[in-house]
Scaffold this motif. Structure first.
Motif, PDB file in Angstrom:
ATOM      1  N   LYS A 170       3.719   1.660  -0.811  1.00 25.34           N
ATOM      2  CA  LYS A 170       4.852   1.736  -2.110  1.00 25.34           C
ATOM      3  C   LYS A 170       3.958   2.560  -3.239  1.00 25.34           C
ATOM      4  CE  LYS A 170       7.306  -1.806  -4.681  1.00 25.34           C
ATOM      5  NZ  LYS A 170       7.616  -3.423  -4.896  1.00 25.34           N
ATOM      6  N   ALA A 171       2.764   1.694  -3.366  1.00 26.99           N
ATOM      7  CA  ALA A 171       1.621   2.259  -4.419  1.00 26.99           C
ATOM      8  C   ALA A 171       1.459   3.857  -4.171  1.00 26.99           C
ATOM      9  CB  ALA A 171       0.561   1.412  -4.520  1.00 26.99           C
ATOM     10  N   LEU A 172       1.125   4.116  -3.116  1.00 29.56           N
ATOM     11  CA  LEU A 172       0.903   5.714  -2.665  1.00 29.56           C
ATOM     12  C   LEU A 172       1.827   6.349  -2.950  1.00 29.56           C
ATOM     13  CD1 LEU A 172      -1.585   4.825   0.522  1.00 29.56           C
ATOM     14  CD2 LEU A 172      -2.516   5.261  -1.735  1.00 29.56           C
ATOM     15  N   GLY A 194       0.836  -1.269   0.125  1.00 28.73           N
ATOM     16  CA  GLY A 194       0.090   0.230  -0.136  1.00 28.73           C
ATOM     17  C   GLY A 194       0.869   1.235  -0.032  1.00 28.73           C
ATOM     18  N   ARG A 223       4.407   5.952  -4.803  1.00 32.51           N
ATOM     19  CA  ARG A 223       4.576   6.016  -6.289  1.00 32.51           C
ATOM     20  C   ARG A 223       3.740   7.097  -6.918  1.00 32.51           C
ATOM     21  NH1 ARG A 223       4.781   0.543  -7.707  1.00 32.51           N
ATOM     22  NH2 ARG A 223       2.497   0.781  -8.419  1.00 32.51           N
TER      23      ARG A 223
END
Lengths: 325, 391
Positions: free
Chosen positions: A93-95, A91, A97
């Motif tokens: 990592k995605a947020l 989570g 990025r």
């Protein structure tokens, strides 16, 4: 904080003064695990999210509406600390990025006890490590299900009396040898694996710091003295942790990129009896069982030394080319 | 422009998820959910969406993993079926108690044993009391629409609950249907990025999933019940909004030729469309029949159900799961209890049908209508009955 970041090793004066795991929690007197968590948090620093499996630590630190945690902290269930931790990592990592949270390195850390790691949590731990999440997993091993009343786990040592492996006329207690989870983690090709003990605080914190820097999975197995379950005096917690190391029962080492290194050298191992005799869980042991334990400790220690002396770092292992000709 | 395409419904479900700007998904493969998992992984692999796709080692981990990610503020999705859903069971009530807006697709499949991969509702029924919003889709179009709506409902700040969208395994997931995909720009307008109330981040450390002692546990449970009951009004609001933007109307209880019908049948899931054909046939014969389709299983739409059946003399409830040793199928038990205090209420019959993929074609529905009507006329009141089952 930046000063500490620049040093490879900790010295006592450089330890963060900030408390991330605060006093006022409900751990037993002399709890080695609570002490270890406090040290772990200091080594991790504020940019950390902790996923906690059910166990003593969740129970003593999160009585609603209070919390001992000054770090973002989440608890779902017993066996899924690694699964929740890997979700936290994915989570964040995605947020990050996608620019939805500040562009900062926030470490996901999963913690659980020996039951939550070595028994019921083994699958989710194995999965998380295999998937290669940027996740530090710390097992706080107090060698039985202490939270439910001292039942045996696969972390309980041979000969120990617990409430489900009691000593009796027909039994000397636990009949199986402790499962070697650090070795299982090495077999997952985890880039950093270590054993640790809060009785060696700087060694422990250095390992946490090293693990934090790994961009990938890392695993620390921390022996956590439990006076309640071990039937030992609460003022002996630090000493018990040291005796575990000095007798070779729980050697402190790290495996970095496949290379083994003993981090706390012991010139001559003390007899295991020095360690066993302070603990009520071993009180019933007869000399022949103690002898079996002694032999096993030597054997395991030699196995470890073999690895320390014989194994190379994975990155040093280069093929000469014959394999592909 | 909205486009109409022929597409397998499982693939369409993944396409719908792909339109929702998710941040993360964790999936473990299980038949018949696997096409959803596969196609979603393709959408991520092709770079069509920017999301973490975590291929976990079990369903217990997929639900735990999306929960961890949801707690960081990410928009998350998972999908499962049957044994996978049962394996998640332990975690499901924790997700709802922690008010994490997880969206999950469930390709309904029978549970073991005997092991059986085909469709019925025995996987979702044991999750009834997990505190999730539970929706049922009737066809592929509804799967797409409800998937997109689910994120908006789950993340609504007055709702904040996980949603399980049920689509019948194979009957829906592996059937090619004509589906109208909404325009991406309109979807973006309908579903803006998630705005979480509290997240796991060091800038504002919070503790989630703490210990509730007896003096607080009951209040926590009650507040969760209140939240689930209250969610209905926001579900209705969001369905209104959907209708205004996309033209298709959704209701908690759908009806078909039911207004003046003396005999009603109640279905949930894809068998509704088959039963509609039976209604048409019987209407042509002059029989006063109609259909009631439950879309919202939790929170249960008692008011809407009462309004839909108030003029009927006989209500035939179909169930696709068994409550062993109980007084009937789970839907029947719920419906009967919900109508108990009504002064005017229909006779209620219960057929357990379509277990483990047993086909129930139109003539079977016709027969059920006729058999129940004859039985009721003779004044015979029966509890549940297995339709077309030997032994």
């Amino acid at each position: 904080m930046n000063i500490i970041e620049n040093f490879e090793l900790y010295a006592p004066r450089l330890i963060d003064k900030e408390e991330y795991f605060c006093s006022g929690h409900r751990a037993c007197q002399g709890c080695g695990e609570a002490l270890a968590i406090r040290l772990m948090c200091k080594a991790l620093g504020p940019d950390t999210v902790v996923a906690n499996g059910t166990g003593c630590m969740e129970v003593i630190s999160s009585f609603y509406p209070t919390t001992a945690w000054n770090l973002p902290w989440i608890h779902l269930a017993f066996e899924n600390a690694a699964a929740v931790g890997s979700g936290v990592e994915a989570g964040l990592k995605a947020l990050r990025r996608k620019g939805k949270i500040p562009d900062r390195d926030v470490k996901a850390v999963a913690i659980a006890g020996d039951g939550g790691t070595m028994d019921i949590g083994m699958q989710s731990l194995s999965g998380a490590m295999e998937r290669g999440h940027d996740l530090l997993y710390v097992c706080f091993d107090n060698e039985a299900y202490m939270n439910t009343g001292i039942q045996r786990s696969s972390g309980t040592p041979f000969g120990a009396a617990t409430t489900t492996s009691p000593a009796g006329r027909a039994s000397f207690g636990q009949k199986t040898w402790k499962k070697n989870v650090p070795e299982i983690m090495v077999a997952h090709n985890v880039p950093y694996v270590a054993t640790a003990s809060p009785s060696y605080p700087l060694d422990f914190m250095n390992k946490v710091k090293k693990a934090r820097k790994v961009k990938g999975p890392s695993y620390i197995h921390c022996l956590s003295v439990c006076p309640t379950g071990w039937r030992s005096a609460s003022n002996l917690t630090i000493k018990m942790g040291r005796l575990a190391v000095e007798t070779g029962v729980f050697p402190l080492y790290e495996v970095e990129d496949g290379k083994y290194r003993i981090t706390v050298e012991v010139d001559e191992l003390r007899p295991v009896e020095d360690y066993l005799k302070h603990q009520g869980r071993f009180r019933h042991l007869t000399p022949d069982v103690i002898e079996m334990i002694q032999e096993r400790v030597y054997q395991e220690y030699n196995k470890l030394l073999d690895k320390v002396n014989g194994l190379h770092a994975w990155s040093d292992l280069k093929f000469e080319g014959e394999l592909f000709e | 422009m909205a486009k109409r395409v022929g597409m397998e419904v499982g693939i369409a479900a993944a396409e719908a998820v792909g339109m929702c700007n998710i941040d993360m998904a964790a999936v473990y493969p299980i038949t018949p959910q696997s096409h959803i998992a596969e196609h979603l992984s393709e959408i991520v692999a092709d770079g069509r969406i920017d999301a973490e796709f975590v291929t976990v080692e079990s369903e217990h981990t997929s639900i735990s993993c999306v929960s961890g990610a949801s707690a960081t503020g990410a928009r998350v999705y998972t999908a499962t079926s049957s044994q996978g859903l049962l394996y998640m069971h332990e975690i499901l009530p924790i997700v709802s108690a922690m008010r994490l807006p997880v969206v999950m697709g469930n390709a309904n499949r029978a549970i073991s044993g005997p092991i059986n991969i085909w469709n019925d509702h025995s996987d979702i029924m044991p999750q009834r009391d997990a505190g999730w919003i539970v929706l049922f889709a009737d066809n592929g179009q509804e799967v797409v629409d409800l998937t997109i709506q689910s994120f908006k409902i789950a993340e609504h700040k007055e709702v904040m609950l996980p949603i399980c969208l049920n689509m019948d395994g194979f009957q829906l997931t592996h059937t090619v249907e004509l589906i109208e995909f909404p325009d991406q720009k309109k979807v973006d307008k309908f579903l803006p990025p998630r705005k979480p109330l509290a997240t796991l981040h060091p800038d504002n450390p919070v503790s989630m999933g703490t210990l509730g002692m007896p003096e607080i546990y009951a209040e926590a449970r009650k507040s969760q019940d209140v939240a689930l009951i209250n969610s209905k009004q926001y579900i209705l609001q969001i369905w209104d909004e959907w209708e205004k933007m996309f033209g298709r109307r959704y209701k908690p209880v759908e009806t078909y030729r039911a207004d003046d019908a003396e005999i009603l049948m109640l279905t949930m899931g894809s068998m509704g469309e088959t039963a509609e054909l039976a209604v048409d046939q019987l209407r042509e014969k002059g029989m006063s029949v109609g259909l009631v389709k439950l879309r919202l299983w939790r929170p249960f739409p008692f008011e809407e159900l009462k309004a839909a059946v108030k003029n009927a003399k006989l209500l035939i409830v179909t169930d696709r799961a068994v409550s062993f040793g109980g007084s009937g199928g789970p839907v029947y038990i719920e419906v009967k209890a919900g109508l108990y205090h009504e002064k005017e209420r229909p006779l209620i019959y219960n057929y357990i049908i379509g277990l483990g993929g047993r086909d129930v074609p139109v003539p079977c529905f016709v027969e059920m209508f006729e058999a129940a009507a004859q039985s009721a006329e003779k004044g015979i009141v029966k509890d549940y009955e297995y339709y077309g089952v030997r032994g």
